[in-house]
Design a protein around this motif. Structure first.
Motif, PDB file in Angstrom:
ATOM      1  N   LEU A  19     -44.349  32.131  76.588  1.00  0.00           N
ATOM      2  CA  LEU A  19     -43.704  32.373  75.325  1.00  0.00           C
ATOM      3  C   LEU A  19     -45.087  32.273  74.275  1.00  0.00           C
ATOM      4  O   LEU A  19     -45.307  33.045  73.373  1.00  0.00           O
ATOM      5  N   HIS A  77     -39.370  39.125  75.065  1.00  0.00           N
ATOM      6  CA  HIS A  77     -38.636  37.968  75.331  1.00  0.00           C
ATOM      7  C   HIS A  77     -37.411  37.791  74.461  1.00  0.00           C
ATOM      8  O   HIS A  77     -36.303  37.373  74.871  1.00  0.00           O
ATOM      9  N   TYR A  90     -42.620  29.131  81.833  1.00  0.00           N
ATOM     10  CA  TYR A  90     -42.019  30.001  80.707  1.00  0.00           C
ATOM     11  C   TYR A  90     -42.668  29.682  79.355  1.00  0.00           C
ATOM     12  O   TYR A  90     -42.868  30.598  78.559  1.00  0.00           O
ATOM     13  N   MET A 120     -39.732  29.615  71.960  1.00  0.00           N
ATOM     14  CA  MET A 120     -39.661  30.979  71.574  1.00  0.00           C
ATOM     15  C   MET A 120     -39.509  31.094  69.965  1.00  0.00           C
ATOM     16  O   MET A 120     -40.229  31.703  69.402  1.00  0.00           O
ATOM     17  N   ALA A 151     -39.958  38.490  81.559  1.00  0.00           N
ATOM     18  CA  ALA A 151     -39.067  37.205  81.051  1.00  0.00           C
ATOM     19  C   ALA A 151     -38.021  37.131  82.137  1.00  0.00           C
ATOM     20  O   ALA A 151     -37.316  36.074  82.367  1.00  0.00           O
ATOM     21  N   THR A 160     -34.670  40.035  75.708  1.00  0.00           N
ATOM     22  CA  THR A 160     -33.979  39.650  76.965  1.00  0.00           C
ATOM     23  C   THR A 160     -33.171  38.234  76.766  1.00  0.00           C
ATOM     24  O   THR A 160     -32.109  38.305  77.279  1.00  0.00           O
ATOM     25  N   ARG A 161     -33.623  37.286  76.149  1.00  0.00           N
ATOM     26  CA  ARG A 161     -32.950  35.975  75.767  1.00  0.00           C
ATOM     27  C   ARG A 161     -31.719  36.235  74.974  1.00  0.00           C
ATOM     28  O   ARG A 161     -30.359  36.028  75.325  1.00  0.00           O
ATOM     29  N   GLU A 197     -43.273  43.379  79.971  1.00  0.00           N
ATOM     30  CA  GLU A 197     -42.805  41.884  79.572  1.00  0.00           C
ATOM     31  C   GLU A 197     -41.476  41.472  79.665  1.00  0.00           C
ATOM     32  O   GLU A 197     -41.003  40.415  79.936  1.00  0.00           O
ATOM     33  N   ASN A 248     -36.814  33.696  84.089  1.00  0.00           N
ATOM     34  CA  ASN A 248     -35.440  33.060  83.905  1.00  0.00           C
ATOM     35  C   ASN A 248     -35.031  32.839  85.318  1.00  0.00           C
ATOM     36  O   ASN A 248     -34.409  31.962  85.693  1.00  0.00           O
TER      37      ASN A 248
END
Length: 220
Positions: free
Chosen positions: A115, A128, A111, A61, A200, A131-132, A196, A204
């Motif tokens: 990305l 993404h 994953y 990412m 994500a 989300t992270r 999206e 996860n």
């Protein structure tokens, strides 16, 4: 192309992302691995295996984000204070000193590939990123406290959850969401972003499912 329901379309982007992905978010949070981790029942090896997978994700990412700073949406959310790769490497020195950083993980590989593909359009990459990193600044903080208490770490091995340049997460998250809401996206693009975010969370969850396959070996 997915079309959001009217209630979601009428929301600011950040709220549409949150509301539209609630089911996927909850599913990821209630995985067997995460339940054991939050219960303080995952051992050092089990946590190191999690970090190794996260390393794949954040490396991908952060590399992709830096390559797409010319995209206005990516530039709007990019902040080096959020980057986690160095923190993960620091934590791995505590949890698995000398261990090879390579990990056999189909879930992490999938994953990483997603990305890389998300770099095709900034909105996908932002999904993404949101989300992270907002997860790290929210529920992730609870995980850090549980680890610290369970293993009596006194802060050691929890750099992943520490954001020294962001002393107050709430106002930071509010400002981040405001930048998202200021992006001028069409209804169709909002739908793509929300879809999206769902992806994500599923990716996860796939990490947790993979880890859960060895949950008996990870229990303290």
């Amino acid at each position: 192309m997915t079309v959001l329901d009217r209630s979601a379309v009428d929301l600011p982007l950040s709220a549409a992302m949150r509301v539209g992905s609630m089911a996927e978010h909850e599913a990821a949070e209630h995985s067997s691995y995460m339940s054991e981790l939050l219960g303080g029942r995952v051992n050092e090896t089990g946590y190191a295996d999690y970090l190794l997978r996260l390393r794949v994700v954040y490396d991908a990412m952060e590399t992709t984000v830096r390559a797409r700073l010319d995209d206005p949406a990516v530039a709007a959310v990019h902040d080096t204070a959020l980057e986690r790769l160095a923190a993960i490497d620091s934590d791995l020195e505590h949890w698995a000193p000398g261990r090879d950083r390579e990990v056999v993980s189909p879930a992490a590989d999938a994953y990483r590939e997603r990305l890389a593909a998300a770099g095709a359009w900034g909105g996908l990459l932002v999904a993404h990123h949101y989300t992270r990193y907002l997860g790290d600044l929210s529920g992730g903080q609870a995980i850090g406290r549980i680890l610290d208490r369970t293993f009596e770490l006194d802060g050691a091995g929890t750099a992943f959850y520490a954001f020294p340049e962001i002393p107050k997460p709430k106002p930071y998250k509010d400002a981040y969401r405001a930048r998202l809401d200021a992006l001028e996206l069409s209804v169709e693009d909002v739908a793509r972003v929300v879809d999206e975010v769902k992806v994500a969370f599923r990716l996860n969850q796939a990490l947790f499912t993979e880890l859960g396959q060895n949950i008996d070996g990870y229990r303290r």
